[in-house]
Design a protein around this motif. Structure first.
Motif, PDB file in Angstrom:
ATOM      1  N   VAL A 175      -6.384   3.284   1.044  1.00 50.15           N
ATOM      2  CA  VAL A 175      -5.365   2.621   2.009  1.00 50.15           C
ATOM      3  C   VAL A 175      -5.603   3.312   3.227  1.00 50.15           C
ATOM      4  O   VAL A 175      -5.362   2.542   4.095  1.00 50.15           O
ATOM      5  CB  VAL A 175      -3.983   3.158   1.222  1.00 50.15           C
ATOM      6  N   GLY A 214       0.659  -1.235  -0.002  1.00 52.96           N
ATOM      7  CA  GLY A 214      -0.068   0.000  -0.010  1.00 52.96           C
ATOM      8  C   GLY A 214       0.799   1.354  -0.042  1.00 52.96           C
ATOM      9  O   GLY A 214       0.309   2.157  -0.412  1.00 52.96           O
ATOM     10  N   GLN A 215       2.088   1.156   0.553  1.00 54.81           N
ATOM     11  CA  GLN A 215       3.039   2.328   0.661  1.00 54.81           C
ATOM     12  C   GLN A 215       3.397   2.862  -0.885  1.00 54.81           C
ATOM     13  O   GLN A 215       3.802   3.853  -1.053  1.00 54.81           O
ATOM     14  CB  GLN A 215       4.165   2.032   1.130  1.00 54.81           C
ATOM     15  N   PRO A 260      -0.494   6.245   2.440  1.00 51.11           N
ATOM     16  CA  PRO A 260       0.294   5.358   1.852  1.00 51.11           C
ATOM     17  C   PRO A 260       1.821   5.631   2.076  1.00 51.11           C
ATOM     18  O   PRO A 260       2.751   4.778   2.603  1.00 51.11           O
ATOM     19  CB  PRO A 260       0.122   5.516   0.132  1.00 51.11           C
TER      20      PRO A 260
END
Length: 293
Positions: A162, A139-140, A170
């Motif tokens: 996210v 998700g980053q 994120p």
């Protein structure tokens, strides 16, 4: 502008292994349930998403990552893959290539890092990326050009998605894991700081650096046990930053690929036919929607 689809393969291989009976075997009597399920997932993805550019990434080892150099306990509690699955993983790699999708793996960098590196490269060139995974850590990578997509669940996430799922944006995911840790990957985090507290801290401060720059402000926060949280952060300073480093996806993995290499042209009959004969997948061939000229 192109859309590049980057698939984190092993979560879907494992999902297939545990959801399809091991009684599904090849002509030699060896289980092929994981390969069969993974094949079905890839064929469905190709049919539904119609990608013009796509790649598969795999993890090659649980204990030779560069992260193990910094923290030997990283992923140390994970059980080895069952022997009945191990022999199927190479078949899954072969399957991806036979279906016309380039596959990437490295013994020092994880699949996440290969995806992160490819996504950074293609977004820098103005393209979009779809990261296909169920791994929250990825998700980053989400931003205006990168989408998170758990294909098995039909779960698409943009930056707001996210945040709705994890409670942080994120770019804060590595900081969140630096604080709360991740038991699945043996990332320690700060002792006594859980996910709820980590989210509260990252609502008040943008990142780990800002938190540690003003622990006095943390002690004065209107959260339960704020002074105790500040003390725990001070005691766990070194592990917090180490944990963030462990959770940060690399963007400099040794994977060299451009749009030409990832262009999808269809399955290769010269590879599919002997592979499917070995696996006993004769009827599956009819489900392949596109073939190379």
């Amino acid at each position: 502008m192109r859309t590049v689809h980057l698939i984190d393969s092993l979560p879907y291989v494992f999902r297939a292994y545990y959801s399809i009976p091991a009684s599904m075997t090849d002509p030699e009597g060896r289980p092929v349930n994981a390969v069969y399920g993974f094949c079905g997932m890839l064929l469905r993805y190709l049919a539904e998403e119609q990608p013009t550019h796509i790649a598969l990434t795999f993890d090659e080892s649980l204990d030779t990552s560069f992260r193990n150099d910094a923290y030997p306990a990283y992923k140390s509690s994970r059980e080895p893959a069952p022997p009945e699955l191990v022999h199927q993983i190479q078949a899954c790699v072969d399957l991806g290539r036979a279906l016309g999708m380039p596959t990437y793996a490295d013994d020092r960098y994880e699949a996440d890092d290969l995806i992160g590196t490819l996504a950074a490269k293609f977004t820098k060139g103005g393209h979009r990326c779809v990261v296909v995974t169920n791994d929250k850590d990825l998700g980053q990578l989400v931003n205006d050009q990168v989408e998170f997509y758990d294909f098995a669940k039909g779960d698409r996430r943009d930056a707001a998605g996210v945040r709705a799922k994890l409670g942080v944006w994120p770019h804060q995911v590595p900081d969140f894991l630096g604080l709360a840790g991740d038991a699945v990957d043996d990332i320690p985090g700060v002792a006594g700081v859980g996910a709820k507290t980590a989210v509260a801290l990252l609502e008040a401060f943008d990142d780990l650096d800002a938190i540690y720059a003003d622990l006095g402000a943390v002690a004065a926060m209107s959260i339960r046990g704020a002074k105790s949280v500040a003390a725990k952060l001070e005691a766990g300073r070194e592990l917090a930053f180490l944990s963030r480093d462990l959770a940060t996806i690399a963007r400099d993995a040794p994977v060299a690929a451009g749009l030409r290499e990832l262009a999808y042209r269809g399955a290769d009959a010269a590879l599919i036919d002997p592979l499917f004969e070995r696996l006993g997948f004769g009827r599956v061939r009819d489900r392949i929607g596109r073939w190379q000229p």
